[in-house]
Design an enzyme around this catalytic site. Structure first.
Site, PDB file in Angstrom:
ATOM      1  N   GLU A 158     -50.693  16.811-134.707  1.00 26.62           N
ATOM      2  CA  GLU A 158     -50.252  15.735-135.598  1.00 26.62           C
ATOM      3  C   GLU A 158     -48.723  15.719-135.718  1.00 26.62           C
ATOM      4  O   GLU A 158     -48.153  15.636-136.813  1.00 26.62           O
ATOM      5  CB  GLU A 158     -50.911  15.869-136.971  1.00 26.62           C
ATOM      6  N   GLU A 234     -60.235  14.566-134.953  1.00 26.52           N
ATOM      7  CA  GLU A 234     -60.660  15.127-136.237  1.00 26.52           C
ATOM      8  C   GLU A 234     -61.364  14.028-137.019  1.00 26.52           C
ATOM      9  O   GLU A 234     -60.715  13.181-137.634  1.00 26.52           O
ATOM     10  CB  GLU A 234     -59.481  15.669-137.045  1.00 26.52           C
TER      11      GLU A 234
END
Length: 583
Positions: A158, A234
């Site tokens: 991320e 995710e």
């Protein structure tokens, strides 16, 4: 030779389209004797892949060390994935977030002068190169082309939520490839245009993270990934808990419905989490967005497979959704047995004074724990005060410190509560502070900050500059030494702390246990020398999970109570209680 590639529209396994149905399972949050059980239960739910982060600091507590033994044996974990006929996705960071201490980055790294974290800076990149040189030889021979399970490796994590240094990302790619990683490399970012742009490279395959409105989020990803398979790296089917807040849950039916919508697009998925596990020991991270919030010991995450490995209603709902898109095994996991119910009399005691080291290093200023090379745990600070001092105040406390005057507790400094000052008795004496590092921040701009007491430290009349400081030893060997001097006490009476309490119990070896400490306030728990983690009356968690492999027939329970307890008796109950729910 087996192959795994990124095709025009799909992942391709040996040239055939492959929808990756993955579940997150962190080896470092599960007792190694339970890895095979958790992996098998993932397959029985209908998953074909296991994803795991690699926590750099879990393997490298000090620079020059890379431990791969016992619970750190990533190679064995990946071999067990392969033995179950499943594939693996490895996400080595170097930053992982994961609600893990310091986001997986070693605290010693930040002590390097001039280090530039998560960017293309020489000091940082040299450390990352050492990490990859130790890690990648474990992963490389276990790639799919060599008959192993690994099909994807992630670059950073991320990153678009943190930075946009493309040279840094390319350097990580080069390091990864130099160590023989040939499988496709991926990035993951939240399904946000800005983050997807900042966190990726044209030569890397982008994936997204989200927990709802899957078709909409995948459309956002498609704008940045015009060809190739779509994947939610995710899929947030639950959430983590913080001390003092409610237990998070997500409705199984809503999760399953949205998962079905995601899979109906042909996209691949990684459930975060399939099985959360436990922040054993002192490994939990913390968040700080203006309010410091340490993560709980339990990382149950409201996942399909509960913290103790039990199948949940969410497991069944998601299994049904997966079964609409791929074959699901006929077998189901057996029900998890109830935990033994018993009481433990904590009838031996060592006061905090019996734990404190006599000799500490001298300092001419108030040092942080990082200056001492003390990366986690408890630290002792000591100095002298005079009658006219009357108050202690520090610039900042990270994170919580008991304040003692001549051995008596007179106050508490607390980062979470914003308390930086305590009154002192109007007499001269020895001032001792016992500081707890409650977990390093794992996300955001405070990543990597130093821990401990942040100076200056002042009284009503002066600045305190002459200090002694050092670690409070609490390893398993230290406990044995501490308890050698324990005295017998009444376990039914209230407990004046801070104090170390111990008691013995007989139970079923290998059986999961669930410990309740009703009436206790805050501290740490060990069973047979294994530090289970922290407990707190602030909740939400009301039980601590004791993995079966830790339990023997004859056992010893040790509790470090930092404040006081209404009783000296602990209880084991038949099922976990993760606390009141956020509805």
């Amino acid at each position: 030779m087996p192959t795994f590639e990124i095709g025009e529209h799909d992942f391709l396994l040996d040239g055939e389209p492959r929808q990756v149905l993955s579940g997150a399972l962190h080896y470092f949050r599960v007792h190694p004797d339970l890895w095979a059980d958790r992996i098998r239960k993932a397959r029985l739910m209908g998953l074909n892949t296991i994803e795991t982060y690699v926590a750099w600091n879990f393997h490298a507590p000090e620079r020059g060390v890379f431990d791969t033994t016992g619970p750190r044996d990533l190679g064995r974990f990946l071999d067990l994935v392969a033995a179950e006929g499943m594939h693996a996705i490895v996400r080595p960071g170097p930053y992982i977030c994961a609600e893990w201490d310091n986001g997986g980055l070693p605290a010693w790294l930040f002590a390097e002068e001039g280090v530039g974290i998560r960017r293309h800076e020489p000091t940082y990149m040299a450390a990352v190169a050492e990490y990859y040189a130790a890690l990648m030889p474990i992963v490389a021979p276990r790639q799919v082309a060599d008959g192993g399970p690994v099909i994807l490796v992630q670059v950073e994590n991320e990153y678009g939520a943190y930075g946009d240094d493309k040279d840094y990302l390319r350097a990580l790619v080069d390091l990864t490839r130099e160590h023989g990683i040939t499988v496709p490399l991926i990035t993951c970012d939240q399904a946000n245009d800005g983050m997807l742009e900042r966190g990726g490279l044209p030569e890397l395959h982008r994936t997204a993270t989200f927990g709802s409105r899957s078709p909409e989020r995948l459309a956002t990803l498609r704008r940045h990934q015009p060809t190739g398979p779509l994947m939610c790296m995710e899929y947030w089917n639950g959430w983590f808990d913080s001390w003092g807040l409610p237990h998070h849950v997500a409705a199984p039916e809503a999760n399953a419905t949205d998962l079905d919508a995601l899979l109906s697009t042909g996209a691949s998925v990684n459930l975060y989490m399939f099985h959360g596990g436990t922040n054993l020991g002192l490994t939990n991270g913390a968040n700080d967005k203006g309010w410091f919030l340490p993560i709980t010991t339990s990382y149950d995450y409201d996942a399909p497979l509960a913290e103790h490995g039990a199948v949940t209603p969410k497991y069944h709902a998601m299994r049904e959704a997966l079964g609409r898109h791929a074959p699901v095994p006929e077998d189901l996991p057996a029900a998890s047995p109830a935990g033994p119910v018993l009481e433990v009399a904590l009838d031996r005691q060592v006061p905090l004074s019996g734990l404190l080291p006599e000799r500490l290093a001298g300092w001419d200023h108030l040092p942080t724990t990082d200056e001492m090379g003390q990366w986690s745990g408890f630290t002792v600070y000591r100095t002298r005060v005079e009658a006219e001092d009357r108050v202690l105040t520090v610039a900042e406390v990270r994170d919580r410190a008991l304040v003692l005057h001549d051995g008596e507790v007179v106050g508490l400094l607390s980062r979470r509560d914003g308390v930086r000052s305590v009154p002192l008795p109007p007499r001269a004496g020895e001032l001792t502070l016992v500081l707890e590092n409650e977990g390093r921040v794992n996300y955001g701009p405070r990543l990597g900050e130093a821990k401990g007491l942040i100076g200056p430290a002042r009284t009503a009349t002066r600045e305190l500059t002459g200090w002694q400081a050092g670690a409070l030893p609490l390893d398993a060997e230290d406990l044995v030494s501490h308890l050698a001097g324990a005295v017998a006490v009444d376990p039914e009476a209230p407990v004046p702390g801070p104090v170390l309490r111990a008691g013995s119990f007989v139970s079923l070896a290998g059986r999961d246990h669930f410990l309740r400490l009703d009436g206790f306030t805050k501290g740490l728990v060990w069973v047979n020398g294994t530090l289970l983690g922290r407990y707190s009356a602030a909740g939400p968690t009301r039980t601590l999970y004791v993995p079966g492999p830790v339990v023997r027939v004859q056992n010893e329970l040790v509790v470090l109570e930092l404040h006081a307890a209404s009783t000296g008796t602990a209880r084991f109950v038949e099922a976990p209680d993760l606390g009141p729910v956020d509805v």
